[in-house]
Each structure stands twice: as C-alpha cells, then as structure tokens.
Design an enzyme around this catalytic site. Structure first.
Site, PDB file in Angstrom:
ATOM      1  N   ASP A 163       0.776  -1.347  -0.026  1.00 31.48           N
ATOM      2  CA  ASP A 163       0.091   0.095   0.022  1.00 31.48           C
ATOM      3  C   ASP A 163       0.782   1.319  -0.155  1.00 31.48           C
ATOM      4  OD1 ASP A 163      -2.221   1.552  -0.132  1.00 31.48           O
ATOM      5  OD2 ASP A 163      -3.210   0.614   1.607  1.00 31.48           O
TER       6      ASP A 163
HETATM    7  C1  NOJ Z   1      -4.003   4.001   0.262  1.00 31.62           C
HETATM    8  C2  NOJ Z   1      -5.270   3.092   0.210  1.00 31.62           C
HETATM    9  O1  NOJ Z   1      -5.091   2.309   1.631  1.00 31.62           O
HETATM   10  C3  NOJ Z   1      -5.380   2.003  -0.990  1.00 31.62           C
HETATM   11  O2  NOJ Z   1      -6.603   1.522  -0.825  1.00 31.62           O
HETATM   12  C4  NOJ Z   1      -5.036   2.652  -2.029  1.00 31.62           C
HETATM   13  O3  NOJ Z   1      -5.265   1.778  -3.134  1.00 31.62           O
HETATM   14  C5  NOJ Z   1      -3.912   3.590  -2.070  1.00 31.62           C
HETATM   15  N1  NOJ Z   1      -3.779   4.454  -1.139  1.00 31.62           N
HETATM   16  C6  NOJ Z   1      -3.581   3.932  -3.404  1.00 31.62           C
HETATM   17  O4  NOJ Z   1      -4.393   5.083  -3.747  1.00 31.62           O
END
Ligand code: NOJ
Length: 742
Positions: A281
């Site tokens: 993430d």
């Molecule tokens: C953080 C989020 O937790 C995740 O769900 C997302 O896909 C990513 N950012 C990218 O935007």
C-alpha cells in the site's frame, strides 16, 4: 489485436522474431520473461518493482526515470492521451521497452459512479457487483488504465471505521461472493481483452479489524478469527483469478503485513497458490520504520521484499536503497528476480507486451465514458441497493394524493456527496441529487418544495424556521440527512455515529410539526438512528448511490419499484455496542433475564436493525422447510429447500437467506453463520421453491489444531428474510473423516 507504436520495436529489441510479438509470445510464454530477466541490470530489475504516483501527469523527472527503466508502473495516471504518452516512452525510449502498469483506484466506477461497495453489497446480488465492475473496467480501460486497486474485500465489524464504506460489510460468506464477482467483473473472461483491467484484492489482511475503528490502527486477532472471518474474501478473490493483491497498513498480532512473511508467502503463495504479484500500500514499506520493525529505509525494504511484497508503492525504497544491499550480498538476487518475474508475468497476462495501449484512444474513451447504458446500469443497481428500514402505516410508497412534498436537509441537493467517498474520475455535475430526482418523478401534479435546513456539519440553526414552515404546509416531509461523502472512506473514522452537526435537531423540529416524515439516510456506514427509529414513521437507507441517486431514490419513494435491499452490516443502537455483529459466539452466559448473563445493564444487546434486514412494499412468507436427509456423512452435502410466497398485493423481491449453526463442536461456533442466499422476485400470491446446498465449506470449522474439518454432530439451519430468520430445521453429520483443506 493491433500492433501499435513502439510495441513492435520492443519485440525486435528483445530479439523475438517475426511474424510479430503476439505470435512470438504465445509460442514461448516463459521465454519472454527469462529473456528479459537475463538482460536486466540490477537497477532495471528494481525499477520494475518501483511504483510511483503521479500528480495528474508524470513530471519530466518521472518520465526520465521511465526512460532509464526505473519505473514499473504509475498510479494515478489516467486518460487515454496521457497514458498513451507515458506508455510510448516506456516501450520506445527505455532500453528494454518494458510497458508500464497503470494503476488507479477504480473502486465503484471510473466516470459513471455506481453505489459505494457497501451499498452494492446491500443488493445481495453478486451478478450486480460483477456487472458494475465490468462497466467500470470498460471505462477505465478506455482511459488507458490497466490495473485497479479494487476490490477492497476487508470484513468490517466496526462502523466507526470509515473504510467500511468500501467493502461488503461484516460477513465472510456474502463478502466472498462479492469479492469473487468483482474480480470477475474487472478482469472479464480474458484479462488481455482491451476492456479488462487487472484486479487487486486488498488490503491483505484484516485491515478492517482496526482497534477502536481507528484507521490504520493495530489489529489483534487470533489465527482462528483470521481464518474464519477475515481471510475468506481475500481467498475468494484469489480463487477468482485476481492478478494482484495489496498488503495492508496494519499489523496483526505484532507483525505488520508489509513485513509478514507468513501472511504474504506461506499463506498466500504456498498455501493458497496465489500466482500473481503483491503490491504494497501507499508508503507501506517505508512505514515499517514507524511500526518499529525496521531501523532504516534499507531495512524496511529488505524486510518487505523478503516477506514477499513485490512492488513498492511510493516509498522508492526498493529502487533507491536495495541495490547496495543486493550488491553486499544481504539480499539474494534470486529474491529480487522472483519478484521481477511476478511483476512481468502480470504485464504479460494483461497482454501489455502485445499492445501496451490495449486499444485505448481518445475517441474510444469519449464514446465509452458515461454512455447511456452505463447510467442505466447505475440506476438499476442503485434502486436495488436501497434498504427500507421502517415503514409504519405504509407511509411509503408516496401515493397520488400527496400534493405537496417538502424536501428538506443538507444532503437533499448535494451533488458531491451523492458520489460517495472514492469516486474515481467521477464529476459531481453528472450526479442527479435526491431533490432533482424527486422533482422529475413527481411531475406536475405534485408540488415539491425544498429547504436545506442546515449544513452537514456546521452548527447554524438559522435555516430551521424555513424548513419547519415548509414541513407544516406539506403532506409529507422528506428529510435527507447523513454524512458528507468524505466522512467515510480512508482516514475517516468517527467516534460518534449520530448525525453530524445539528441535523438531529432539525429532524426533531420537523417531526414536531406533525407532518409525516420520511427520513432518507445518506451515509457510508451504519449510523446510530435510535431516536428516528422510535419517532419517525418511515426510514430509507440510501447510502451513497452514485450518479443516478435521484432517479433511483425517487423510483423507490414513489413505488415504481419495491425496495429490496438488505443490510450487509448490523446497525447498532449505540456506539457502546460496537463491535456488534450477527455471527457472534454464544458465550458461557448468553443474554437472559438473570443478572449474571452477557448483556448491558443500560441497553438491550440486540441491534437496532440486524444483518440481512430490509423491508419491502409487499410481504413474504417462508414455509415448507425440507432437508434432503436427516443425516449426512462428514464430507457429504445436504440440500435445503424452502417455499417463499409473496403474501402482499404487489410485486416484490426478497433475499432468501440460509444460516447454519453447529450445535456442539470442539471449538466455539457462531450462533448463526450465513451459508446461502438468493434474490427472488415474486408477483402477488406467487410462490417459489428455492433450493440451497450445504457442503463441507459451509459446515466445516478450524479445529483446535487449525485443520479444516467437518465434525460429527447436530446442526441447525434457519431460513428467512434476515439473520433473525425464524423457520428452522436440523440434521446430523455422522462420524467419519472430514478433513477438507487448510
Ligand atoms: C492507500 C489506500 O489504503 C489504498 O486502498 C489505495 O489503493 C492506495 N492508497 C492508492 O491510492
């Protein structure tokens, strides 16, 4: 498939012979990756594992990195022209001509915004989830996106957690069905097709178990709860063929997911045989330092890569800090190569080596985005997602005699909120608000008047007088209250779940006029609406329904369709009950009249509205529950049939739900666990007999040694229209070996 721009050059550069790259790749799928890995420098390898984000467009410096082979893909780059431009640089100007992954959070639509996933789960219709994911993929792919960071499949038992909006609620069985459907929808039948995007099952794992419902917080669940409750939807997504999976920000029992080799390698790859790649993430690798399991950026990178996290989103650690470690022999090159192979295999699976643009063009993008059939789908799904929570005296549907309607509330005409928390490239101007939908549907015979009354969060009450006056003059007051779109979603945890601002006071003031009130809720999570449930005759849960919010809502309010949504999550009476979920354990002292039983002294233990609950404009009766046998062998199957009748006077749809309970087992079992469901549409007086099959999957448990087994003994089944279904039967599982799978 057409060969475009630099793609052919790429294959010539790789030494792959005519008649063309597609044929060459099909002839020797393994060789393409072998050939690339053999030629890549260490920096180019780590470049493939590097996933930076762009701010609308890649910066000149980022494009230079693409030329140097230091970028495996971008996130947040979308639009046919922009993606083609970046892709062309990758496949024509970088040394090895490797195409880019282009990832975006296409969560509930790209431009045509569908209901938020939690609302969509209220349809209890995996075919619907598949169709909206398909439609979202069609738009995103036309805009050059080839990878979505969805579906989010985290089970959530805590509505304080704002990201409950992005998932399918509290139940692993429903959540698994939705997860698999969305993966199938995004990826289509053929991932190489120009309208498919690769799915990412996220956030692995148990991100929804955050303590206190506070986003990113510690998760402390034992392996049993992980396996029984949290893991099934990820596994369903993997089994549906998801190309990638994203690790979660949280730790579980002391080990952050980005550093959890057991989770990412032993369980995911060795046990579940996941063949795809794992992406971190956003800065999840770097955050291992804050978790306190890595002392430096380099340490964090080593721990994450060795755990099995292939791609580093945004931290830039793999690219910048790992070369030295590999050269020093602290990370085996084989570990890097394995990750690179998995990422390249993902690109190959998408057909990027054949057509890096996947047929996207500005013209195609223009013709696909927000096409009429997309909007039509959005409307029908939104209608099916609406849950009727209360309807005393059949106040709804609004009859022809309601000559003056007062539409009141800060959400009634809010275009932004209608789209929900994660609206892709949605444009609020595309959204039809409740007020607009009601006005259009009401037509000329009914006067629709509007007063905002108050803001969503601010505390000014100056607008109350107008709203109250309007309500007084109306036959019915339709109050649209709830949360702003961004009050749920990421980093949007709340400690209180009543209406924000002075909305509760507005509700009470309007209710006091004596004009019948229909409360319409717009929210990304269960709200606490005990007062409304006690005082207001009709309550409609309308979530965030996307671009067709208004027409969908009006269709239900005026009775063009009967509401058919069912809650995918429990609605508590008070925050103090949280976590509250239907599939709880019995405890040694189940709630009873005796003081020393498991309950609150100041509140019933029961929820305000249970999981699976939702009313209709008609009524349904369940009878003739039949089991195919009084007993089955361990490992055997059992058929359960039930007859559902529409006992009302209008057509309607119910969701028939089957629950099981294992009465005596070697470990404690939930009082009920969902084991089957089916939407059934019936005309007045019509009956249908439905059949469900129980298999070891629904009957098994993880025993004390964590083996998945079906244990002998008595089981109980319950069938009906909610998790409180009353029709019950029982059967026996005979003794015998029943180990299924881990
Ligand atoms: C953080 C989020 O937790 C995740 O769900 C997302 O896909 C990513 N950012 C990218 O935007």
């Amino acid at each position: 498939m057409r060969i475009q721009d630099g793609c052919f050059t790429a294959f010539v550069a790789l030494g792959l012979a005519a008649p063309g790259p597609a044929a060459a790749q099909r002839a020797a799928p393994g060789r393409l990756i072998d050939s690339l890995v053999a030629r890549m420098t260490l920096e180019e390898k780590l470049g493939q594992l590097n996933l930076p984000s762009v701010d609308n467009q890649p910066s000149p410096a980022q494009l230079e990195q693409v030329r140097k082979g230091q970028v495996g893909g971008f996130l947040n780059l979308a639009g046919a022209q922009a993606t083609r431009d970046a892709q062309r640089i990758a496949v024509t100007e970088s040394r090895l001509h490797i195409p880019l992954l282009l990832g975006l959070d296409v969560i509930h639509g790209y431009r045509t915004i569908f209901p938020i996933p939690l609302a969509e789960a209220a349809t209890w219709d995996p075919a619907v989830a598949e169709s909206t994911a398909r439609a979202a993929a069609r738009e995103a792919a036309a805009a050059g996106v080839n990878w979505t960071f969805a579906p989010m499949v985290d089970i959530a038992r805590d509505p304080r957690w704002g990201r409950i909006a992005e998932g399918s609620g509290e139940d692993p069985y429903l959540g698994s069905a939705m997860a698999a459907a969305r993966v199938r929808g995004f990826q289509g039948k053929d991932l190489r097709a120009p309208d498919a995007v690769m799915a990412t099952v996220k956030h692995f794992a148990a991100y929804g178990g955050a303590e206190g419902g506070r986003d990113y917080n510690t998760v402390d669940v034992p392996e049993r709860t992980l396996r029984e409750i949290y893991l099934p939807p990820y596994r369903a997504g993997v089994e549906a063929g998801a190309g990638s999976i994203m690790t979660s920000f949280n730790e579980i029992g002391g080990i952050p997911s980005h550093a959890n080799r057991w989770l990412v390698t032993t369980l995911l790859r060795d046990e579940w045989k996941f063949p795809g790649f794992v992406v971190s993430d956003w800065t999840g690798v770097e955050e291992l330092r804050n978790h306190g399991v890595a002392g430096s950026r380099a340490d964090a990178g080593k721990v994450a890569l060795e755990a099995g996290v292939d791609m580093d989103m945004v931290s830039r650690i793999y690219l910048e800090d790992l070369p030295a470690l590999v050269r020093a022999g602290r990370i085996p090159i084989a570990t890097v190569d394995a990750a690179v192979r998995r990422v390249l295999a993902g690109k190959r699976a998408l057909g990027l080596f054949d057509d890096p643009y996947r047929g996207s063009s500005v013209e195609r993008e223009r013709s696909v985005l927000l096409a009429p059939e997309q909007r039509q789908l959005a409307r029908s799904v939104a209608q099916a997602a609406i849950v009727l929570l209360k309807n005393d005296g059949n106040l709804l549907p609004l009859g022809p005699t309601r000559h003056t309607l007062a539409v009141i509330g800060p959400l009634a005409d809010d275009h932004v909120a209608a789209l929900g928390s994660w609206a892709g490239r949605g444009d609020p101007r595309d959204a039809v608000t409740p007020l607009e939908g009601i006005k259009t549907r009401a037509g000329t015979g009914t006067e629709v008047r509007y007063a905002k009354g108050c803001g969503i969060v601010d505390t000014a009450t100056g607008g109350f007088a107008e709203a109250v006056a309007l309500a007084r003059q109306a036959n019915v007051a339709l109050l649209v209250l709830g949360e702003a779109g961004d009050m749920s979603g990421e980093a949007a945890s709340r400690s209180s779940l009543g209406f924000p601002g002075v909305q509760q006071q507005l509700l009470e003031a309007v209710q006091a006029t004596g004009t019948p009130v229909v409360l319409i809720l717009m929210n990304g999570r269960p709200l606490i609406v005990q007062w409304a449930a006690d005082h207001v005759p009709a309550i409609v849960e309308a979530w965030f329904l996307g671009v067709e919010t208004g027409p969908a809502l009006a269709g239900v309010l005026f009775g063009d369709v009967s509401p058919s949504g069912k809650l995918p999550v429990t609605f508590p009476r008070a925050v103090g009950q949280i976590p509250i979920y239907y599939n709880h354990k019995n405890t040694g002292r189940p709630a009873g009249t005796d003081k020393y039983t498991s309950k609150y002294t100041d509140l019933p233990s029961s929820p305000l509205f249970p999981f699976g609950y939702g009313l209709s404009y008609t009524s349904f009766e369940y009878k003739d529950l039949k089991l195919s046998a009084p007993s089955i062998a361990a490992g055997g199957t059992l058929n359960v049939s039930v007859t559902v009748t529409n006992t009302g006077v209008r057509e309607g749809t119910d969701v028939a739900q089957l629950y099981v309970h294992d009465e005596v087992a070697s470990v404690t079992r939930p009082v009920r666990a969902l084991a089957g469901f089916r939407r059934v549409s019936l005309r007045p007086g019509e009956s249908r007999t439905l059949e469900f099959t129980l298999t070891p999957k629904e009957l098994g448990l993880y025993d004390q040694r964590m083996r998945f087994v079906v244990e002998p003994g008595k089981f109980r089944v319950y069938v009906g229209g909610s998790s409180e279904a009353g029709l019950e039967g029982e059967f026996e599982v005979r003794a015998g070996a029943g180990v299924e799978r881990r």
